[in-house]
Design a protein around this motif. Structure first.
Motif, PDB file in Angstrom:
ATOM      1  N   ASP A  50      -9.959 -13.261 -19.752  1.00 42.65           N
ATOM      2  CA  ASP A  50      -9.957 -12.274 -18.707  1.00 42.65           C
ATOM      3  C   ASP A  50      -9.645 -12.775 -17.140  1.00 42.65           C
ATOM      4  OD1 ASP A  50     -10.821 -10.332 -20.464  1.00 42.65           O
ATOM      5  OD2 ASP A  50     -12.973 -10.633 -19.902  1.00 42.65           O
ATOM      6  N   TYR A  51      -9.237 -12.018 -16.380  1.00 45.81           N
ATOM      7  CA  TYR A  51      -9.017 -12.336 -14.876  1.00 45.81           C
ATOM      8  C   TYR A  51      -9.423 -11.037 -14.001  1.00 45.81           C
ATOM      9  CZ  TYR A  51      -6.892 -12.974 -10.481  1.00 45.81           C
ATOM     10  OH  TYR A  51      -6.517 -13.085  -9.137  1.00 45.81           O
ATOM     11  N   ARG A  52     -10.319 -11.105 -13.137  1.00 46.26           N
ATOM     12  CA  ARG A  52     -10.452 -10.105 -12.186  1.00 46.26           C
ATOM     13  C   ARG A  52      -9.954 -10.443 -10.643  1.00 46.26           C
ATOM     14  NH1 ARG A  52     -13.917  -5.895 -13.409  1.00 46.26           N
ATOM     15  NH2 ARG A  52     -14.802  -7.114 -14.977  1.00 46.26           N
ATOM     16  N   THR A  53      -9.123  -9.309 -10.391  1.00 48.69           N
ATOM     17  CA  THR A  53      -8.506  -9.646  -8.951  1.00 48.69           C
ATOM     18  C   THR A  53      -9.788  -9.473  -7.805  1.00 48.69           C
ATOM     19  OG1 THR A  53      -8.245  -7.131  -8.459  1.00 48.69           O
ATOM     20  CG2 THR A  53      -6.719  -8.381  -9.729  1.00 48.69           C
ATOM     21  N   PRO A  54      -9.450 -10.155  -6.821  1.00 50.46           N
ATOM     22  CA  PRO A  54     -10.649 -10.133  -5.734  1.00 50.46           C
ATOM     23  C   PRO A  54     -10.867  -8.668  -5.485  1.00 50.46           C
ATOM     24  CG  PRO A  54      -8.666 -11.696  -5.063  1.00 50.46           C
ATOM     25  CD  PRO A  54      -8.289 -10.895  -6.283  1.00 50.46           C
ATOM     26  N   GLU A  55     -10.139  -7.708  -5.754  1.00 52.78           N
ATOM     27  CA  GLU A  55     -10.406  -6.363  -5.442  1.00 52.78           C
ATOM     28  C   GLU A  55     -11.135  -5.555  -6.752  1.00 52.78           C
ATOM     29  OE1 GLU A  55      -7.236  -7.615  -3.320  1.00 52.78           O
ATOM     30  OE2 GLU A  55      -7.051  -7.450  -5.492  1.00 52.78           O
ATOM     31  N   GLY A  56     -11.348  -6.317  -7.904  1.00 46.83           N
ATOM     32  CA  GLY A  56     -12.203  -5.952  -9.004  1.00 46.83           C
ATOM     33  C   GLY A  56     -11.453  -5.542 -10.183  1.00 46.83           C
ATOM     34  N   VAL A  57     -10.349  -5.508 -10.071  1.00 44.86           N
ATOM     35  CA  VAL A  57      -9.606  -5.038 -11.131  1.00 44.86           C
ATOM     36  C   VAL A  57      -9.316  -5.824 -12.484  1.00 44.86           C
ATOM     37  CG1 VAL A  57      -7.070  -3.954 -11.891  1.00 44.86           C
ATOM     38  CG2 VAL A  57      -7.994  -3.376  -9.672  1.00 44.86           C
ATOM     39  N   ALA A 103     -15.000 -11.378  -9.505  1.00 45.34           N
ATOM     40  CA  ALA A 103     -13.966 -10.987  -8.652  1.00 45.34           C
ATOM     41  C   ALA A 103     -13.146 -12.263  -8.295  1.00 45.34           C
ATOM     42  CB  ALA A 103     -14.184 -10.309  -7.542  1.00 45.34           C
ATOM     43  N   GLY A 104     -11.831 -12.290  -8.437  1.00 44.40           N
ATOM     44  CA  GLY A 104     -10.903 -13.611  -8.107  1.00 44.40           C
ATOM     45  C   GLY A 104     -11.182 -14.824  -8.903  1.00 44.40           C
ATOM     46  N   LYS A 105     -11.639 -14.474 -10.233  1.00 48.54           N
ATOM     47  CA  LYS A 105     -11.815 -15.589 -11.114  1.00 48.54           C
ATOM     48  C   LYS A 105     -11.377 -15.260 -12.477  1.00 48.54           C
ATOM     49  CE  LYS A 105     -15.057 -17.779  -8.579  1.00 48.54           C
ATOM     50  NZ  LYS A 105     -14.778 -19.395  -8.115  1.00 48.54           N
TER      51      LYS A 105
END
Length: 68
Positions: free
Chosen positions: A36-43, A14-16
């Motif tokens: 890949d990118y994952r938002t801080p919320e996990g999307v 998350a966030g990375k």
């Protein structure tokens, strides 16, 4: 071989962001970036493009569209 997946599932935190290069096509293949990118919320956002800059541009557009 570098991978950003484990058992077919992204390992991006998350966030990375995480990315790796690969060659598409045998012998005359072109190099691409799997990103890949994952938002801080996990999307998770995932894309493939010829350059890292293009991947990040696509990510930024996606983030803008999904901030609603």
């Amino acid at each position: 071989m570098n991978t950003i997946n484990q058992n077919g599932i992204s390992v991006c935190q998350a966030g990375k962001e995480s990315y790796t290069t690969f060659v598409a096509g045998a012998f005359r293949g072109k190099e691409y970036i799997q990103y890949d990118y994952r938002t801080p919320e996990g999307v998770l956002f995932s894309t493939v493009a010829p350059t890292l800059e293009e991947c990040r541009e696509q990510r930024d557009e996606w983030l803008t569209e999904n901030q609603k």
